[in-house]
Design a protein around this motif. Structure first.
Motif, short mmCIF file in Angstrom:
data_model
loop_
_atom_site.label_atom_id
_atom_site.label_comp_id
_atom_site.label_asym_id
_atom_site.label_seq_id
_atom_site.Cartn_x
_atom_site.Cartn_y
_atom_site.Cartn_z
N UNK A 186 106.37 11.75 119.66
CA UNK A 186 107.19 12.29 120.75
C UNK A 186 106.32 12.44 121.98
N UNK A 187 106.78 11.89 123.10
CA UNK A 187 106.04 11.98 124.36
C UNK A 187 106.95 12.53 125.45
N UNK A 188 106.51 13.59 126.11
CA UNK A 188 107.24 14.15 127.23
C UNK A 188 106.77 13.47 128.51
N UNK A 189 107.71 12.88 129.23
CA UNK A 189 107.41 12.19 130.48
C UNK A 189 107.93 12.99 131.66
N UNK A 190 107.17 12.99 132.74
CA UNK A 190 107.58 13.71 133.95
C UNK A 190 108.61 12.94 134.74
N UNK A 191 108.97 13.47 135.88
CA UNK A 191 110.04 12.90 136.71
C UNK A 191 109.75 11.46 137.13
N UNK A 192 108.47 11.14 137.32
CA UNK A 192 108.08 9.80 137.76
C UNK A 192 107.55 8.94 136.61
N UNK A 193 107.79 9.37 135.37
CA UNK A 193 107.38 8.59 134.23
C UNK A 193 105.97 8.85 133.73
N UNK A 194 105.28 9.82 134.33
CA UNK A 194 103.92 10.13 133.90
C UNK A 194 103.93 10.93 132.61
N UNK A 195 102.93 10.70 131.75
CA UNK A 195 102.87 11.40 130.48
C UNK A 195 102.40 12.84 130.67
N UNK A 209 102.68 15.34 127.82
CA UNK A 209 102.10 15.74 126.54
C UNK A 209 102.70 14.85 125.46
N UNK A 210 101.92 14.61 124.40
CA UNK A 210 102.39 13.77 123.30
C UNK A 210 102.02 14.43 121.98
N UNK A 211 102.85 14.23 120.95
CA UNK A 211 102.59 14.81 119.64
C UNK A 211 103.17 13.90 118.57
N UNK A 212 102.45 13.78 117.45
CA UNK A 212 102.93 12.94 116.35
C UNK A 212 103.43 13.82 115.21
N UNK A 213 104.31 13.22 114.39
CA UNK A 213 104.88 13.92 113.25
C UNK A 213 105.15 12.90 112.14
N UNK A 261 107.63 20.92 117.30
CA UNK A 261 107.64 21.81 118.46
C UNK A 261 106.57 21.35 119.44
N UNK A 262 106.96 21.15 120.68
CA UNK A 262 106.04 20.76 121.74
C UNK A 262 106.06 21.83 122.82
N UNK A 263 104.89 22.29 123.22
CA UNK A 263 104.79 23.31 124.25
C UNK A 263 104.36 22.67 125.58
N UNK A 264 105.15 22.92 126.61
CA UNK A 264 104.82 22.43 127.95
C UNK A 264 104.26 23.61 128.75
#
Length: 293
Positions: A79-88, A90-94, A102-105
């Motif tokens: 799972x990868x959280x991308x910002x408004x412009x597509x920038x990474x 945070x990423x986490x594997x499961x 659970x991913x914490x921003x």
């Protein structure tokens, strides 16, 4: 599974079907997936359900429930959280055999409920070595709603007065948006039984709140449809209110409120009525009473 040669007939069955033979928000698409994929026949809709919770320290926890069909212990879910412009961000594997992550921003950008509100994207993939088996991109946002002790509605603690326009069409056309802006509205009240859920994407981007009058007659099938609707659309920050007609019985009203709360803590329930002091409203305890005047 189909052979690549020859012709095939695909039959689509919509369940549950309403008493009058209609179905709610029918939309179908043909896709091709690997045997191991995010489940399409699970109660999680597309196989992924996102819920966000803000913490007192200013961070945001993304609770991701997922279900993988034919999981393989050697595969990896990322799972990868991308910002408004597509920038990474945070990423986490499961593991595909698990069902939640659970991913914490830290220091998130909040969806403000105003024009050009901030949207994130959750990129979810299933990998076998370096081979991509499945991929889903889901837009979402970080925001908080509350009704304070004085009855004021707040978005991210900021007081917001609702100026709503009722919408009865299938799609939110450009001319509709022009009228909406002309009236200086900030809330779209949807009464149409059949509408394109792309409306939520438009409202997410424009910072428009959505109040949806859920079409129901008080049956168990209505509750099944309600849960499916919430699971599939709760990641949209614009979806703020779901209401039911007051002519349903008390037991159904209680189950309606419970179904919403069990599947999303960020959507308010409302009872629409023309009568003050209605006992079924008191018993069901919705968040809001909507009186027609």
């Amino acid at each position: 599974y189909f052979n690549t040669a020859g012709e095939h007939t695909i039959e689509i069955k919509i369940e549950p079907v309403c008493e009058n033979g209609e179905f709610f928000m029918g939309k179908a698409a043909l896709i091709s997936v690997d045997k191991s994929h995010f489940s399409l026949d699970n109660s999680l809709g597309d196989g992924i359900h996102i819920r966000s919770f803000t913490s007192p320290d200013g961070s945001a926890d993304m609770h991701i429930n997922y279900f993988v069909s034919a999981p393989n212990n050697y595969d990896v879910v990322r799972f990868t959280v991308l910002g408004k412009n597509g920038e990474e961000i945070i990423s986490k594997t499961a593991k595909p055999t698990e069902d939640r992550c659970v991913i914490t921003i830290q220091h998130p950008e909040f969806w403000s409920g105003q024009h050009e509100s901030y949207m994130y994207t959750l990129n979810a993939v299933i990998l076998r070595d370096t081979v991509l088996l499945d991929e889903i991109n889901i837009p979402f946002a970080v925001r908080s709603f509350e009704i304070d002790k004085d009855g004021f509605f707040r978005v991210n603690t900021m007081k917001r007065f609702l100026n709503a326009v009722t919408f009865n069409s299938e799609r939110f056309f450009e001319k509709d948006r022009e009228i909406f802006n002309f009236l200086d509205a900030n809330t779209l009240h949807i009464r149409s039984k059949f509408f394109d859920t792309d409306i939520f994407d438009i409202c997410d981007a424009k910072g428009v709140l959505v109040w949806f009058s859920f079409p129901c007659t008080g049956t168990k099938d209505d509750l099944v449809s309600l849960k499916e609707f919430i699971v599939r659309n709760a990641h949209h920050p614009s979806l703020s209110f779901i209401s039911y007609p007051i002519d349903v019985d008390t037991d159904f009203a209680k189950q309606f409120v419970k179904t919403v709360k069990d599947n999303s803590l960020c959507i308010f329930t409302a009872a629409e009525t023309q009568l003050f002091g209605e006992e079924s409203i008191k018993d069901a305890i919705p968040d809001i009473l909507a009186f027609e005047v």
